[in-house]
Design a protein around this motif. Structure first.
Motif, PDB file in Angstrom:
ATOM      1  N   PHE A 162       5.062  12.398   2.664  1.00 57.21           N
ATOM      2  CA  PHE A 162       5.641  12.402   4.005  1.00 57.21           C
ATOM      3  C   PHE A 162       6.967  11.650   3.940  1.00 57.21           C
ATOM      4  CE2 PHE A 162       0.965  12.222   4.944  1.00 57.21           C
ATOM      5  CZ  PHE A 162       0.860  13.529   5.406  1.00 57.21           C
ATOM      6  N   TRP A 163       7.927  12.090   4.729  1.00 58.96           N
ATOM      7  CA  TRP A 163       9.182  11.343   4.801  1.00 58.96           C
ATOM      8  C   TRP A 163       9.952  11.697   6.060  1.00 58.96           C
ATOM      9  CZ3 TRP A 163       9.093  14.717   0.220  1.00 58.96           C
ATOM     10  CH2 TRP A 163       9.748  15.949   0.414  1.00 58.96           C
ATOM     11  N   ILE A 164      10.815  10.768   6.468  1.00 61.86           N
ATOM     12  CA  ILE A 164      11.847  11.027   7.456  1.00 61.86           C
ATOM     13  C   ILE A 164      13.128  11.160   6.648  1.00 61.86           C
ATOM     14  CG2 ILE A 164      13.106  10.099   9.435  1.00 61.86           C
ATOM     15  CD1 ILE A 164      10.518   8.626  10.210  1.00 61.86           C
ATOM     16  N   PHE A 165      13.643  12.370   6.567  1.00 70.43           N
ATOM     17  CA  PHE A 165      14.685  12.697   5.597  1.00 70.43           C
ATOM     18  C   PHE A 165      15.935  11.849   5.770  1.00 70.43           C
ATOM     19  CE2 PHE A 165      18.372  15.303   4.272  1.00 70.43           C
ATOM     20  CZ  PHE A 165      18.093  15.339   2.910  1.00 70.43           C
ATOM     21  N   ASN A 166      16.401  11.311   4.638  1.00 70.33           N
ATOM     22  CA  ASN A 166      17.630  10.533   4.585  1.00 70.33           C
ATOM     23  C   ASN A 166      18.408  11.022   3.372  1.00 70.33           C
ATOM     24  OD1 ASN A 166      19.341   8.306   3.441  1.00 70.33           O
ATOM     25  ND2 ASN A 166      18.697   7.251   5.313  1.00 70.33           N
ATOM     26  N   ALA A 167      19.563  11.633   3.601  1.00 69.04           N
ATOM     27  CA  ALA A 167      20.303  12.297   2.523  1.00 69.04           C
ATOM     28  C   ALA A 167      20.684  11.344   1.400  1.00 69.04           C
ATOM     29  CB  ALA A 167      21.547  12.979   3.087  1.00 69.04           C
ATOM     30  N   ILE A 202      -4.227  12.442  -0.111  1.00 67.00           N
ATOM     31  CA  ILE A 202      -3.696  11.213  -0.678  1.00 67.00           C
ATOM     32  C   ILE A 202      -2.187  11.262  -0.480  1.00 67.00           C
ATOM     33  CG2 ILE A 202      -3.403   9.797  -2.742  1.00 67.00           C
ATOM     34  CD1 ILE A 202      -6.297   9.981  -1.815  1.00 67.00           C
ATOM     35  N   ALA A 203      -1.658  10.328   0.279  1.00 63.42           N
ATOM     36  CA  ALA A 203      -0.213  10.259   0.540  1.00 63.42           C
ATOM     37  C   ALA A 203       0.437   9.444  -0.571  1.00 63.42           C
ATOM     38  CB  ALA A 203       0.050   9.630   1.900  1.00 63.42           C
ATOM     39  N   VAL A 204       1.368  10.076  -1.277  1.00 67.18           N
ATOM     40  CA  VAL A 204       1.995   9.469  -2.457  1.00 67.18           C
ATOM     41  C   VAL A 204       3.455   9.136  -2.160  1.00 67.18           C
ATOM     42  CG1 VAL A 204       2.551   9.802  -4.905  1.00 67.18           C
ATOM     43  CG2 VAL A 204       0.451  10.790  -3.951  1.00 67.18           C
ATOM     44  N   GLN A 205       3.893   8.005  -2.674  1.00 70.83           N
ATOM     45  CA  GLN A 205       5.267   7.562  -2.444  1.00 70.83           C
ATOM     46  C   GLN A 205       6.272   8.597  -2.915  1.00 70.83           C
ATOM     47  OE1 GLN A 205       6.523   7.268  -6.442  1.00 70.83           O
ATOM     48  NE2 GLN A 205       7.785   6.206  -4.940  1.00 70.83           N
ATOM     49  N   ALA A 206       7.385   8.677  -2.185  1.00 72.81           N
ATOM     50  CA  ALA A 206       8.468   9.585  -2.556  1.00 72.81           C
ATOM     51  C   ALA A 206       9.769   8.824  -2.800  1.00 72.81           C
ATOM     52  CB  ALA A 206       8.689  10.634  -1.471  1.00 72.81           C
ATOM     53  N   SER A 207       9.846   7.579  -2.322  1.00 73.11           N
ATOM     54  CA  SER A 207      11.002   6.739  -2.622  1.00 73.11           C
ATOM     55  C   SER A 207      10.492   5.371  -3.072  1.00 73.11           C
ATOM     56  CB  SER A 207      11.925   6.604  -1.409  1.00 73.11           C
ATOM     57  OG  SER A 207      11.270   5.945  -0.351  1.00 73.11           O
ATOM     58  N   GLN A 208      11.372   4.626  -3.712  1.00 73.52           N
ATOM     59  CA  GLN A 208      10.924   3.424  -4.404  1.00 73.52           C
ATOM     60  C   GLN A 208      11.341   2.162  -3.660  1.00 73.52           C
ATOM     61  OE1 GLN A 208      10.014   4.945  -8.661  1.00 73.52           O
ATOM     62  NE2 GLN A 208      12.111   4.232  -8.662  1.00 73.52           N
ATOM     63  N   SER A 209      10.482   1.770  -2.732  1.00 73.18           N
ATOM     64  CA  SER A 209      10.713   0.539  -1.977  1.00 73.18           C
ATOM     65  C   SER A 209       9.381   0.096  -1.384  1.00 73.18           C
ATOM     66  CB  SER A 209      11.722   0.765  -0.849  1.00 73.18           C
ATOM     67  OG  SER A 209      11.174   1.610   0.150  1.00 73.18           O
ATOM     68  N   HIS A 210       9.287  -1.179  -1.099  1.00 68.94           N
ATOM     69  CA  HIS A 210       8.094  -1.681  -0.434  1.00 68.94           C
ATOM     70  C   HIS A 210       8.019  -1.144   0.993  1.00 68.94           C
ATOM     71  CE1 HIS A 210       7.959  -5.328  -3.388  1.00 68.94           C
ATOM     72  NE2 HIS A 210       7.535  -4.205  -3.939  1.00 68.94           N
ATOM     73  N   GLN A 229       4.814   0.603   3.096  1.00 67.10           N
ATOM     74  CA  GLN A 229       4.427   0.221   4.452  1.00 67.10           C
ATOM     75  C   GLN A 229       4.483   1.423   5.397  1.00 67.10           C
ATOM     76  OE1 GLN A 229       3.361  -3.076   5.283  1.00 67.10           O
ATOM     77  NE2 GLN A 229       2.591  -1.868   7.006  1.00 67.10           N
ATOM     78  N   PHE A 230       5.465   2.289   5.214  1.00 68.14           N
ATOM     79  CA  PHE A 230       5.598   3.502   6.019  1.00 68.14           C
ATOM     80  C   PHE A 230       4.348   4.372   5.896  1.00 68.14           C
ATOM     81  CE2 PHE A 230       6.988   8.059   5.679  1.00 68.14           C
ATOM     82  CZ  PHE A 230       7.220   8.294   7.024  1.00 68.14           C
ATOM     83  N   LEU A 231       3.869   4.556   4.672  1.00 65.53           N
ATOM     84  CA  LEU A 231       2.666   5.369   4.459  1.00 65.53           C
ATOM     85  C   LEU A 231       1.424   4.691   5.028  1.00 65.53           C
ATOM     86  CD1 LEU A 231       3.328   6.653   0.814  1.00 65.53           C
ATOM     87  CD2 LEU A 231       3.729   7.857   2.975  1.00 65.53           C
ATOM     88  N   VAL A 232       1.343   3.382   4.879  1.00 68.11           N
ATOM     89  CA  VAL A 232       0.220   2.638   5.461  1.00 68.11           C
ATOM     90  C   VAL A 232       0.222   2.795   6.975  1.00 68.11           C
ATOM     91  CG1 VAL A 232      -0.688   0.323   5.907  1.00 68.11           C
ATOM     92  CG2 VAL A 232       0.005   0.963   3.588  1.00 68.11           C
ATOM     93  N   ASP A 233       1.388   2.661   7.582  1.00 70.53           N
ATOM     94  CA  ASP A 233       1.481   2.786   9.043  1.00 70.53           C
ATOM     95  C   ASP A 233       1.068   4.184   9.498  1.00 70.53           C
ATOM     96  OD1 ASP A 233       2.371   0.182   9.139  1.00 70.53           O
ATOM     97  OD2 ASP A 233       4.491   0.699   9.388  1.00 70.53           O
ATOM     98  N   LEU A 234       1.482   5.217   8.762  1.00 73.81           N
ATOM     99  CA  LEU A 234       1.071   6.576   9.112  1.00 73.81           C
ATOM    100  C   LEU A 234      -0.450   6.715   9.058  1.00 73.81           C
ATOM    101  CD1 LEU A 234       3.635   8.931   7.303  1.00 73.81           C
ATOM    102  CD2 LEU A 234       3.485   8.419   9.747  1.00 73.81           C
TER     103      LEU A 234
END
Length: 276
Positions: free
Chosen positions: A9-14, A49-57, A61-66
């Motif tokens: 999942f993501w909120i797209f940021n170019a 299973i929601a897997v990270q797509a960018s590399q930051s803490h 947290q974004f995936l946990v909140d979702l």
């Protein structure tokens, strides 16, 4: 329970999502659980299973909140700085979220072929093992040797290979990849996701038969209790629909018993990730 073991999942940021290039126009937009809910229901999938797509803490947290808003998320594979001297502090902070099952680093983006055996990285893996977190392996051929070395040095760590190590289906390369799979599958603590294949084929001209030898080889090597279903949605949308990805995978399961099918479509992921 039927589980899609790999999606994003993501909120797209170019700027942040620069890996989503112009030729991937279909996914240069926001993708949230509400966009996936209908297709999960029609496909008979109970959770993901929601897997990270960018590399930051912040991504973790974004995936946990979702996950607090959408029950479809049964587990999170986040990102943590495994090379940080503060790795224990970071993991302690994340430990309050039971939804976090493991972590991943985008190794495929690292030019260093020995990234996985850097002392600092190995120290991070040891920290994951101590807290019983899983680790997703996302690699390219230049990382084959260090992947084997990393796994060999960490027999108590649960690893899962993402996207079958991304074989070059488009050019029908097989032998080097197949040898690596044979060597990796020897380690009983390593599982494999049958996922992300359609984006390694010709996006516009693939046929189901393109994938069969690769899927069969993974099943032969890992066995039916260490493989799991995943779509890599929404990345897969550049080449196929969710339903088409499922059909590609189904062609490799012809000799599975009902019990083995239950394990593949969910049971193995439930066991590996510790889903309640």
């Amino acid at each position: 329970m039927r589980i899609d073991s790999h999606q994003h999942f993501w909120i797209f940021n170019a700027d942040r999502d620069a890996w989503i290039t112009d030729d991937m126009e279909a996914i240069r937009q926001n993708f949230l659980p509400i966009d996936l809910a209908a297709v999960l229901k029609t496909s008979g999938i109970d959770g993901t299973i929601a897997v990270q797509a960018s590399q930051s803490h912040e991504e973790t947290q974004f995936l946990v909140d979702l996950s607090t808003m959408y029950a479809m998320i049964k587990g999170v594979v986040g990102w943590v700085d495994l090379q940080s001297e503060d790795i224990e502090k970071h993991l302690e902070s994340f430990s309050r979220y039971n939804i976090i099952k493991g972590f991943r680093h985008v190794i495929e983006g690292e030019e260093d072929p020995d990234f996985l055996i850097r002392p600092a990285f190995l120290r991070g893996i040891k920290a994951l093992t101590a807290r019983q977190y899983t680790y997703d392996l996302l690699i390219r051929p230049r990382h084959y040797n260090s992947t084997l070395a990393c796994v060999e040095q960490n027999p108590e760590q649960r690893f899962v290979l993402d996207h079958m190590a991304k074989p070059a289906i488009r050019t029908k390369e097989f032998d080097e990849w197949a040898t690596f799979i044979e060597k990796l599958a020897v380690f009983p603590n390593v599982y494999c996701k049958i996922s992300g294949l359609v984006t390694e084929a010709d996006w516009n001209n693939w046929v189901v038969d393109d994938f069969k030898p690769y899927i069969q080889h993974v099943i032969t090597c890992f066995g039916k209790q260490r493989v799991m279903f995943g779509t890599d949605w929404p990345v897969c949308l550049v080449a196929a629909t969710y339903e088409e990805v499922m059909k590609i995978v189904e062609t490799g399961l012809e000799d599975f018993s009902e019990e083995e099918l239950d394990a593949f479509w969910g049971g193995n992921a439930v066991r590996f990730y510790g889903i309640k």
